[in-house]
Write a protein that holds these residues in place. Structure first.
Motif, mmCIF file in Angstrom:
data_model
loop_
_atom_site.group_PDB
_atom_site.id
_atom_site.type_symbol
_atom_site.label_atom_id
_atom_site.label_comp_id
_atom_site.label_asym_id
_atom_site.label_seq_id
_atom_site.Cartn_x
_atom_site.Cartn_y
_atom_site.Cartn_z
ATOM 1 N N UNK A 57 0.820 -1.213 0.000
ATOM 2 C CA UNK A 57 0.000 0.000 0.000
ATOM 3 C C UNK A 57 0.856 1.266 0.000
ATOM 4 N N UNK A 58 0.719 2.134 -1.018
ATOM 5 C CA UNK A 58 1.408 3.435 -0.980
ATOM 6 C C UNK A 58 0.702 4.382 -0.004
ATOM 7 N N UNK A 59 1.502 5.180 0.712
ATOM 8 C CA UNK A 59 0.938 6.207 1.585
ATOM 9 C C UNK A 59 0.660 7.495 0.825
ATOM 10 N N UNK A 60 1.409 7.742 -0.236
ATOM 11 C CA UNK A 60 1.283 8.995 -0.979
ATOM 12 C C UNK A 60 1.477 8.725 -2.461
ATOM 13 N N UNK A 61 0.889 9.602 -3.298
ATOM 14 C CA UNK A 61 0.991 9.488 -4.749
ATOM 15 C C UNK A 61 1.163 10.876 -5.349
ATOM 16 N N UNK A 62 1.762 10.889 -6.547
ATOM 17 C CA UNK A 62 1.935 12.146 -7.277
ATOM 18 C C UNK A 62 1.977 11.848 -8.758
ATOM 19 N N UNK A 63 1.157 12.545 -9.539
ATOM 20 C CA UNK A 63 1.239 12.533 -10.997
ATOM 21 C C UNK A 63 1.903 13.841 -11.412
ATOM 22 N N UNK A 64 3.182 13.763 -11.903
ATOM 23 C CA UNK A 64 3.925 14.985 -12.175
ATOM 24 C C UNK A 64 3.606 15.538 -13.566
ATOM 25 N N UNK B 134 4.105 8.828 -12.651
ATOM 26 C CA UNK B 134 3.379 8.656 -11.400
ATOM 27 C C UNK B 134 4.370 8.158 -10.347
ATOM 28 N N UNK B 135 4.333 8.799 -9.180
ATOM 29 C CA UNK B 135 5.231 8.478 -8.075
ATOM 30 C C UNK B 135 4.418 7.875 -6.930
ATOM 31 N N UNK C 144 4.552 12.274 1.918
ATOM 32 C CA UNK C 144 4.371 13.473 1.105
ATOM 33 C C UNK C 144 5.143 13.331 -0.193
ATOM 34 N N UNK C 145 4.443 13.529 -1.319
ATOM 35 C CA UNK C 145 5.059 13.643 -2.641
ATOM 36 C C UNK C 145 4.453 14.853 -3.320
ATOM 37 N N UNK C 146 5.301 15.791 -3.742
ATOM 38 C CA UNK C 146 4.802 17.000 -4.378
ATOM 39 C C UNK C 146 5.798 17.470 -5.424
#
Length: 616
Positions: A84-91, A96-97, A129-131
């Motif tokens: 399970x990922x805690x955080x996601x980011x589509x840059x 996708x991170x 956190x991913x930003x």
């Protein structure tokens, strides 16, 4: 909640995913949760990729991707998507991170994945956190903030360091990056975060309960900060939801000049002044300082520096006292400075000059005297060592001389006396011989025997007299060449280059013994018809060259000698004991060339004289 490709919002809850308009008033669509997916926990993160796919992660549910109207488990992610990922980011590049609880970040580029951990520079613990900010991807978590430089993650530093602990949310606004973490709401200046300088974010402004924040974010919280369309930044904490307007946040006023209040040395208080002279070896020294603050004095932080001792500013935090112990003698300048919550420093305090007087043992002349004394002791030890060596060598030489005298006595009382008696007997026999040829041969043999006795007596005299008296080496070698040549009926040419040197008898004996062995080997074993011998010297080096045109010597025999024969071995040993070197160049059918190099001064004498001793 996550932003869509066209400004819409994706909202996830136990009933599924809802797609709403940017203002949140209209429902644009709904997506049911995957079949068999039960609300076992809250949804951690949502993200929409460049291809329109919607990514979702939930507590205990792993990662899911919704595309082309159906849900699927992404097998390319860790544990086939069940982690399970805690955080996601589509840059902005369509990648996708995914951030995980065990200090792991996974990058999905198309259908290919890359994993980043400690070996790739990531050391932030739980990745909550991913930003994306200023074109760089940032990952934040329990232990700090890191920036992806295209290859690996690099840590981002800030002051104070605790400002970047326990991060769980981020948003951009009003020329700054806002973070929600364990210290409160943190603002990092955009100028410090731009370009290569992002590795040092500079001073951080922290907003906490003193600014109206209700509690702090929890250790398991993720996605706790977002920016609204009106520019306000919303954040969630353990006590609820709060917001702030970045445009309305006023900067703290610049601090006033810091004043030095007093100086305390070993319990004695000294009033503030421009200078202070202290006795030798002060113990504990403290400087008290302060700066007036009319607005939120609890945000003021101090730093100080003792010039001549500290290389850089020392951070004191809220403390208003600096302490030093055991200052060495010297001249120092103490200054202090106040810094507000925005990292703006006020004027420095007036410098206080501090002079620590050296004690007797700390003065330069005392250290110089100690150095001279140490040098004198070392010199004395060196001279004593030389004296011991000289006495040892002297004792060796005396023992050697005593042994020479004993051998001389034995030779004189046994061998010489016996040979002399044989000469008398053979002389009487020669006188009674009637055949002239036989008598002539006996007379020649007796002459040779008398010469040997005379030479032996010279040897005995040399043994008793020692090896210091100089002899004419050139004359000795010339006589040797004539005697050996007559004995073997060979032509032996002797040449002395330059003025033949007078050398010590021991050295002359060594040279003559080696030369005689070489000449006899050339005549007896080498079948040489012509033999030459050349004596020379240069500086403190004596050289002797013997060459012949004989059949030569096998190279192995020349190197190691012939079994049962000790002539060549003895030549090498004599040269080595005299401190010299013997080289033999030969080959079967090529003749033999011998070169001897000897120092003109005996090695023992050189050692003794170098050690400062007197040679006997």
């Amino acid at each position: 909640m996550a932003a869509g490709l066209h400004g819409e919002l994706w909202i996830g809850d136990a009933s599924g995913l809802t797609r709403r308009s940017a203002d949140g008033l209209r429902v644009l669509g709904k997506v049911a949760l995957p079949p068999g997916f039960s609300p076992i926990g809250k949804i951690h993160a949502l993200a929409q990729g460049a291809d329109g796919s919607v990514w979702m992660s939930a507590v205990g549910g792993g990662a899911w991707r919704y595309r082309n109207g159906k849900w699927e488990r992404p097998a390319m992610l860790p544990r086939q998507g069940e982690k399970t990922p805690l955080s996601m980011l589509a840059d902005n590049r369509g990648r996708v991170w995914f951030g995980y609880i065990d200090n792991e970040v996974v990058l999905l580029d198309g259908e290919r994945t890359r994993s980043f951990g400690k070996e790739q520079g990531l050391e932030i613990g739980k990745v909550a956190l991913l930003t994306e900010y200023e074109g760089s991807v940032l990952a934040g978590g329990a232990d700090g903030l890191a920036r992806f430089d295209g290859t690996r993650f690099r840590p981002v530093a800030a002051r104070p360091a605790q400002a970047l602990r326990g991060l769980s949310g981020a948003a951009a606004g009003a020329g700054a990056l806002w973070l929600n973490g364990a210290a409160g709401v943190v603002r990092l200046d955009a100028g410090a975060l731009s370009g290569a300088g992002m590795d040092d974010a500079g001073p951080a402004r922290i907003f906490d309960e003193r600014d109206g924040l209700r509690d702090r974010t929890g250790i398991l919280d993720v996605g706790t900060m977002a920016r609204a369309a009106d520019g306000r930044i919303w954040m969630s904490t353990a006590a609820g939801v709060s917001w702030l307007d970045p445009a309305a946040v006023a900067s703290d006023p610049a601090p006033y000049k810091t004043s030095l209040l007093r100086t305390t040395v070993d319990g004695k208080v000294h009033d503030a002044g421009p200078s202070l002279v202290l006795p030798p070896a002060p113990g504990r020294m403290s400087f008290a300082f302060a700066s007036p603050a009319l607005s939120m004095p609890e945000r003021v932080r101090y730093r100080y520096r003792l010039e001549g001792y500290d290389r850089d500013w020392q951070q004191a935090g809220a403390a208003t006292e600096a302490t030093y112990t055991g200052l060495p003698p010297g001249s120092y300048r103490f200054v202090a400075q106040a810094v507000n919550g925005d990292g703006v420093a006020g004027p420095q305090s007036d410098p206080l000059s501090v002079q620590v007087t050296p004690s007797l043992t700390q003065t330069g002349w005392f250290r110089a005297a100690c150095a001279l004394l140490a040098a004198a002791l070392l010199w004395a030890l060196y001279r004593y060592r030389l004296h011991v060596q000289a006495r040892r060598l002297l004792a060796i030489e005396r023992t050697r001389q005593a042994e020479r005298e004993r051998i001389a006595r034995e030779l004189h009382d046994t061998l010489l006396q016996g040979v002399q008696g044989l000469i008398f007997i053979f002389d009487a026999a020669a006188q009674s011989a009637v055949q002239e040829p036989l008598r002539t041969r006996l007379d020649a043999a007796l002459g040779r025997a008398r010469g040997m006795v005379a030479e032996a007596r010279d040897r005995v005299h040399g043994l008793r007299a020692g090896d210091r008296h100089p002899v004419d080496l050139g004359a000795m070698l010339a006589g040797l060449a004539a005697r050996v040549g007559a004995e073997y009926r060979r032509e032996i040419a002797f040449t002395a280059v330059g003025e033949p040197p007078h050398v010590e008898a021991d050295l002359a004996d060594t040279c003559c013994r080696i030369a005689e062995e070489a000449l006899r080997n050339a005549c007896r074993h080498g079948a040489a018809s012509h033999v030459s011998m050349e004596l020379g010297h240069a500086g403190h080096l004596l050289t002797l060259a013997v060459r012949d045109d004989g059949i030569g010597i096998d190279s192995e025999v020349a190197r190691a000698g012939k079994p049962g024969h000790w002539g060549l071995a003895g030549m090498h040993e004599r040269a080595l004991l005299a401190g010299g070197r013997l080289d033999i160049v030969t080959g079967t059918g090529e003749g033999t060339a011998l070169r001897l190099e000897l120092p003109l001064t005996a090695p023992q004498r050189r050692e003794c004289e170098a050690a400062g001793g007197a040679w006997p």
